[in-house]
Design a protein around this motif. Structure first.
Motif, PDB file in Angstrom:
ATOM      1  N   GLU A  30      78.177  41.804  59.665  1.00 57.12           N
ATOM      2  CA  GLU A  30      79.487  41.467  59.668  1.00 57.12           C
ATOM      3  C   GLU A  30      80.284  41.174  58.557  1.00 57.12           C
ATOM      4  N   THR A  31      79.362  40.920  57.657  1.00 57.84           N
ATOM      5  CA  THR A  31      80.029  40.616  56.268  1.00 57.84           C
ATOM      6  C   THR A  31      80.458  41.919  55.398  1.00 57.84           C
ATOM      7  N   GLY A 565      75.429  37.466  57.927  1.00 53.90           N
ATOM      8  CA  GLY A 565      75.024  38.228  56.937  1.00 53.90           C
ATOM      9  C   GLY A 565      73.709  38.954  57.084  1.00 53.90           C
ATOM     10  N   LEU A 566      73.285  38.725  58.424  1.00 50.55           N
ATOM     11  CA  LEU A 566      72.073  39.146  58.742  1.00 50.55           C
ATOM     12  C   LEU A 566      72.101  40.507  59.685  1.00 50.55           C
ATOM     13  N   PHE A 620      74.018  37.219  51.137  1.00 44.40           N
ATOM     14  CA  PHE A 620      74.315  35.847  50.859  1.00 44.40           C
ATOM     15  C   PHE A 620      75.757  35.801  50.344  1.00 44.40           C
ATOM     16  N   ALA A 621      76.440  34.701  50.551  1.00 44.54           N
ATOM     17  CA  ALA A 621      77.724  34.491  50.098  1.00 44.54           C
ATOM     18  C   ALA A 621      77.937  34.693  48.534  1.00 44.54           C
ATOM     19  N   THR A 660      64.298  46.235  48.993  1.00 44.17           N
ATOM     20  CA  THR A 660      65.367  46.247  47.992  1.00 44.17           C
ATOM     21  C   THR A 660      66.241  45.099  47.944  1.00 44.17           C
ATOM     22  N   ALA A 661      66.848  44.963  46.727  1.00 48.49           N
ATOM     23  CA  ALA A 661      67.259  43.432  46.343  1.00 48.49           C
ATOM     24  C   ALA A 661      68.552  44.043  45.359  1.00 48.49           C
ATOM     25  N   SER A 662      69.791  43.575  45.703  1.00 46.49           N
ATOM     26  CA  SER A 662      71.036  43.845  44.869  1.00 46.49           C
ATOM     27  C   SER A 662      71.992  42.552  44.972  1.00 46.49           C
ATOM     28  N   GLN A 663      72.691  42.781  43.496  1.00 45.23           N
ATOM     29  CA  GLN A 663      73.628  41.781  43.060  1.00 45.23           C
ATOM     30  C   GLN A 663      74.827  42.453  42.863  1.00 45.23           C
TER      31      GLN A 663
END
Length: 713
Positions: A30-31, A565-566, A620-621, A660-663
């Motif tokens: 949804e985010t 966010g899930l 995450f926000a 995976t991880a992203s910013q």
């Protein structure tokens, strides 16, 4: 599925179960959704564009079929994101089985896939390893399976229906660089936007890797396995007025591959060239070049109660295989240089007409012309009556070409029997004139029932007509190879037949809340002249052949959850595919295999009993995203050497996990990502080199670490 005409995001959740269709999918969080205000302040152009998108989708609904949807937002959330190959994304759908050479199988069919871009058919090409389509062009992709409505034909195991990005909501672009293990480097660029009544989107990328094709021995960095790949895509549409739009889609790919080498092998000494019989396997130098270009022009007219889309399309593809002549002669007794080209053009018209509130008529026409040429030069040894070498190598030239045409027409009625019960019935006629002239009238019927707001149940039957892949049919003149090392033990070579199927499908989808859906679907297929494909010889060119009788059946289960966010999804499938009596391209098989299969059902080489996939992602926000995915397979078929049964055994099961991880950095508008592929470095075989039509072993990728930077502008 009809889209809302309101201003809304293109990356909307795939969880919604629309009326009269069974939709399931890897959901978008949804985010990731865009709010209505992001589209612009009520622009008439935006509203018109969305309404025309809705009209186009309404022409070809998935009524009664199983529809699995993957959105652009979900692709970005997967390990690898838009940098991965298109086939890797589709492996996350139910019942999609991984194979070597970048292939995948839907519902235990070898190929049988039809690609559509914005509702228009993309003709088949020659690419074996290459992925012509980049994930960067995808707004969403729907994988349609089951008892398909009458508008879908010719390739029916699955329809890969791609809706492209249009630039409608994106004035700007991205520049990215991605790379890491296996000497991977991948720069890319996208740009899209709108000007007046015109929308546009373009993308391009380059990829170099030391893991171009699956490793043949399980090494993380195989010997002689480099690849260089270029891809480009463009979309342009122009709104003529509130009822009419013209659009263009075009793409090109150029993909070069080294054929990976095993290490430490030598020829068996059967053949010699000038007294030489030794040749280290790691010194082989074989390459393949694949090129594909396609273009589509479409005109859409929407004026209730009638909507029509008319399209012209063309596709060119070529494949060039360069052998290591000396090495292949010493190992195989022959070395073939091959160049194949295929050029297809066609026209497609689809229309929908509403008759009151109870009936919706749909109909259409499809006409194609396909020209394929094949030029080969095969180096062979002359042999005596006992098959022993009788001289130094000679070259046999075999060039030829063929033209095929096809005509298809369909008509169907979506009849609303009751407010919650709909019958979709119709028929299509296909006439195909290639190496054979064949045709069929194919009835279709689907019943969809929505007893409440939770469940959607469906059951259907479809009669299918599936011509062999024309561009792959071998035109080899076997008589030219009499008295040489390339003459087959069995010279029979009947031209492949069209496959005729009776397909039954039933299932349900349940939406227990706005966050969670699950479903089950079962199918059974009875085939006459079942089409399969195999790799025979060193060139990586697949050859179609037929089993006189085939039986394929299975069941699929899926679930998805998206809240805040899930997002999470899981799929599991069980299937069984068997065939009996090979009746075309017989020269490719040993006499012993032909004799065994003639009277017994055997498993198809691409049969996999259990297949699964799953993924989870959390946003995450503060712009951080973490996620993972996995694929599972119980193992493709291999020969049972103990009991001498073709495809009588299977490879060990495997599971591959990815992270995976992203910013997102809001200030510089920069995205940073880190991916781990095959987290536990599990070494597993996709193929072991044995089985009907299996030419070489292939292993899944070993563990790899990748980093990407993407700058929006």
């Amino acid at each position: 599925m009809r889209l809302s005409a309101l201003l809304c995001c293109v990356a909307s959740s795939a969880l919604a179960v629309p009326a009269l269709a069974q939709t399931r999918g890897v959901p978008a969080s949804e985010t990731d959704q865009t709010s209505p205000g992001d589209a612009g302040s009520g622009s008439d152009i935006v509203v018109t564009a969305k309404r025309l998108d809705e009209a186009r989708a309404h022409i070809q609904p998935s009524l009664g079929a199983s529809n699995y949807e993957i959105t652009s937002a979900t692709i970005k959330a997967l390990p690898g994101g838009e940098n991965q190959q298109f086939n890797q994304i589709l492996l996350q759908a139910p019942g999609v089985v991984q194979d070597g050479f970048g292939q995948f199988h839907v519902r235990d069919d070898h190929n049988g896939l039809q690609y559509r871009i914005n509702g228009t058919i993309l003709p088949e090409g020659l690419a074996v390893f290459g992925q012509t389509l980049s994930p960067r062009l995808v707004d969403k992709v729907n994988i349609l399976t089951g008892a398909l409505p009458a508008q879908y034909g010719l390739r029916t195991a699955g329809v890969i229906d791609i809706t492209t990005k249009s630039g409608l909501f994106d004035n700007g672009g991205t520049a990215s660089i991605y790379g890491g293990s296996h000497n991977t480097i991948q720069p890319s660029l996208t740009y899209g936007g709108s000007t007046g009544s015109t929308n546009y989107f373009v993308s391009g990328d380059y990829r170099h890797s030391g893991l171009g094709i699956e490793s043949v021995d399980g090494r993380s960095n195989p010997v002689h396995d480099d690849t260089d790949q270029y891809q480009g895509f463009a979309y342009v549409d122009h709104i003529l007025d509130d009822q009419n739009r013209v659009s263009f889609v075009g793409g090109y790919s150029n993909q070069w591959f080294q054929i990976p080498n095993p290490v430490g092998q030598q020829p068996d000494g059967t053949w010699t060239i000038g007294g030489q019989s030794a040749f280290p396997s790691e010194k082989l130098n074989e390459t393949q070049l694949e090129k594909t270009g396609f273009g589509q022009v479409a005109f859409l007219h929407d004026a209730e109660p009638l909507t029509v889309q008319a399209s012209l399309f063309a596709r060119y593809s070529s494949l060039r295989y360069r052998p290591d002549i000396v090495g292949e002669l010493l190992y195989n007794g022959q070395a073939q240089q091959a160049y194949k080209q295929d050029f297809a053009i066609g026209g497609q018209v689809d229309a929908v007409y509403h008759i009151g509130t109870a009936h919706t008529l749909r109909g259409g026409l499809l006409v194609t012309r396909d020209r394929s040429t094949s030029d080969t030069t095969t180096s062979v040894f002359p042999v005596d009556a006992n098959g022993n070498q009788a001289g130094e190598p000679i070259a046999v030239v075999d060039n030829g070409g063929k033209t095929a045409t096809s005509f298809s027409a369909y008509l169907q009625d979506e009849w609303k029997l009751l407010p919650k019960l709909t019958l979709n019935y119709g028929a299509r006629y296909d006439l195909y004139n290639g190496y054979r002239r064949e045709g069929q009238l194919s009835p279709r019927v689907n019943l969809v029932w929505q007893p409440d707001g939770v469940y959607t149940l469906h059951a259907g039957y479809s009669r299918y007509f599936v011509p062999p892949p024309f561009e792959l049919v071998a035109s080899t003149s076997i008589a030219k190879f009499v008295g040489t090392s390339a003459y087959p033990a069995n010279p029979l070579n009947d031209v492949p037949f069209a496959e005729r199927q009776d397909y039954f499908d039933a299932g349900f989808q349940a939406r227990l809340s706005r966050y969670f859906t699950y479903g089950i679907d079962a199918y059974y297929r009875i085939s006459r002249n079942l089409i399969d494909e195999g790799q025979f010889g060193a060139p990586i060119i697949l050859t179609p052949f037929n089993y006189r009788q085939g039986r394929i059946g299975g069941i699929e289960a899926n679930m998805s959850y998206a809240r805040g966010g899930l997002l999470a999804y899981a799929n599991f499938a069980a299937a069984k595919a068997k065939g009996r009596n090979i009746v075309s391209s017989q020269f490719s098989f040993s006499p012993d295999d032909l004799a065994y299969i003639s009277g017994r059902y055997i498993y198809l080489d691409h049969d996999q009993t259990f297949t699964g996939s799953a993924g989870v992602s959390y946003a995450f926000a503060e712009g951080t995203k973490l996620g993972g995915s996995m694929i599972y397979g119980s193992g493709l078929r291999r020969d049972d050497d103990v009991n001498s049964i073709p495809n009588g055994a299977k490879l060990p099961p495997y599971a591959q996990f990815n992270l995976t991880a992203s910013q997102h950095l809001a200030g510089p508008n920069l995205d940073i990502r880190f991916d781990v592929i095959n987290l536990f470095d599990h070494s597993y075989e996709i193929r072991d080199g044995t089985g009907v039509g299996v030419g070489a072993p292939q292993f899944g990728p070993r563990r790899g670490f990748f980093v990407g930077l993407s700058k929006a502008f």
